[in-house]
Enzyme design. Structure first.
Site, PDB file in Angstrom:
ATOM      1  N   LYS A  85     106.353  -3.761 128.138  1.00  0.00           N
ATOM      2  CA  LYS A  85     105.152  -4.344 127.537  1.00  0.00           C
ATOM      3  C   LYS A  85     103.937  -3.613 128.092  1.00  0.00           C
ATOM      4  CE  LYS A  85     104.129  -8.661 126.537  1.00  0.00           C
ATOM      5  NZ  LYS A  85     103.908 -10.124 126.731  1.00  0.00           N
ATOM      6  N   ARG A 127     107.319  -9.382 116.889  1.00  0.00           N
ATOM      7  CA  ARG A 127     106.130  -8.873 117.562  1.00  0.00           C
ATOM      8  C   ARG A 127     105.800  -7.520 116.947  1.00  0.00           C
ATOM      9  NH1 ARG A 127     105.166  -6.072 122.520  1.00  0.00           N
ATOM     10  NH2 ARG A 127     103.373  -6.914 123.612  1.00  0.00           N
ATOM     11  N   SER A 145     102.267 -17.519 126.730  1.00  0.00           N
ATOM     12  CA  SER A 145     102.603 -16.626 127.841  1.00  0.00           C
ATOM     13  C   SER A 145     101.778 -16.948 129.063  1.00  0.00           C
ATOM     14  CB  SER A 145     102.315 -15.160 127.461  1.00  0.00           C
ATOM     15  OG  SER A 145     103.268 -14.676 126.564  1.00  0.00           O
TER      16      SER A 145
END
Ligand code: NI
Lengths: 213, 213
Positions: free
Chosen positions: B137, B39, B108
């Protein structure tokens, strides 16, 4: 596809503001933009996709090819006409492999070496610059000047578009280098009247007075 | 490919610092990470690609599948094992179309509705969360809690990985929901000893004491 590189608009939604972006774009297209690059450096993928769908529809309406900056996935997702990459994007040979031979592959260069490299690895056109100093691209390197621009155009068998600091005041000397078109961000989009700005630049570029030089 | 979702590490290079990133990652893999998601939210495409090549090599060494977050172009360029997308990324059906049926598509979700939607449109697994409140996050929505996590798992025929705020203290109740694994960022990577952190979580997840609940 025969592409007219003469008046190549690179978008900058931040320069215009999201609200007026599509309106400014439409005016610029009405003014004679011949090629369009959608450049979104801050948007998430979904927003990029959504704005891309709208821009693609508008570009199709004007029969102007749509090129996506950097994001090969967005170019594929939108089935755009091509993708434009720079030195900080995916390697050119990797991109060509991903998009196939039918899509337009543009490549940003700021030296003769990069231009020859780009041609060898399969670029369809080169964006060379910044020709003049400019504040409109964050990552702009030093200006390459008209001499290097001409040397690049003379050395490759590809369409070359000049980018960076180009406007009415220097259009004549830019055209004298023999390049195929100008790539414009702020000289069109940041103007109060993008239609007039595009039309003025396009007319000037195509005018006999400049052609005869 | 049979995928072990039990200990799914999502990277965050900013959390670790670029210098120690590959070292931390190696330690986490040695500790038993079973699946790896790269990521990169801030890197340019070239840097993402370069780090991706290194991570891919390391993942292959450990026979751990590599999933790329958001960037379908990077997943294709790196020939990664799959791509993981969220609600702000490209539409799931567009992504499936781009990557074909062989690559793993993760999605997600933070509600049952999104989970059912994801299953219907072709996700291979779901990342559900945030299960608990978390600061790791930026775009994390409100915690969904264990009840919703269980409802999601009970309602789909897909592997479900829980994400967000999961650690040794709550692992047992998380496992009791019946999900297939835990997705971890800071509970492994931000630890001084990522090997021990991964090993501890993995052992705990697989332990009989938990399984028997
Ligand atoms: Ni980005």
């Amino acid at each position: 596809m025969a592409v007219d590189y003469s008046l190549y608009l690179v978008t900058d939604r931040i320069l215009v503001g999201s609200k007026d972006f599509l309106l400014s774009l439409r005016k610029a297209l009405e003014g004679g933009v011949t090629l369009l690059q959608l450049r979104e450096k801050e948007a998430n993928s979904r927003d990029f996709y959504e704005i891309g769908l709208k821009v693609k529809e508008m570009a199709a309406e004007f029969r102007v090819p749509l090129i996506i900056n950097d994001r090969v996935d967005l170019a594929l997702a939108l089935d755009a006409d091509g993708v434009h990459i720079g030195q900080k994007d995916l390697p050119i040979e990797v991109v060509r492999n991903m998009i196939g031979s039918d899509k337009i592959l543009g490549y940003s260069v700021s030296s003769l070496e990069e231009a020859l490299w780009g041609e060898r690895l399969g670029a369809d056109y080169l964006g060379a610059g910044p020709v003049f100093p400019t504040g409109s691209k964050k990552d702009a390197s030093e200006a390459i000047g008209l001499a290097t621009l001409k040397k690049i155009k003379d050395s490759v068998n590809l369409p070359v578009v000049g980018i960076g600091g180009i406007g009415p005041a220097n259009l004549k000397e830019v055209k004298e280098t023999g390049i195929d078109g100008i790539s414009i961000i702020s000289a069109i989009l940041s103007q109060e009247d993008p239609y007039a700005a595009a039309k003025g630049l396009g007319d000037l570029w195509k005018s006999r007075e400049i052609n005869e030089y």
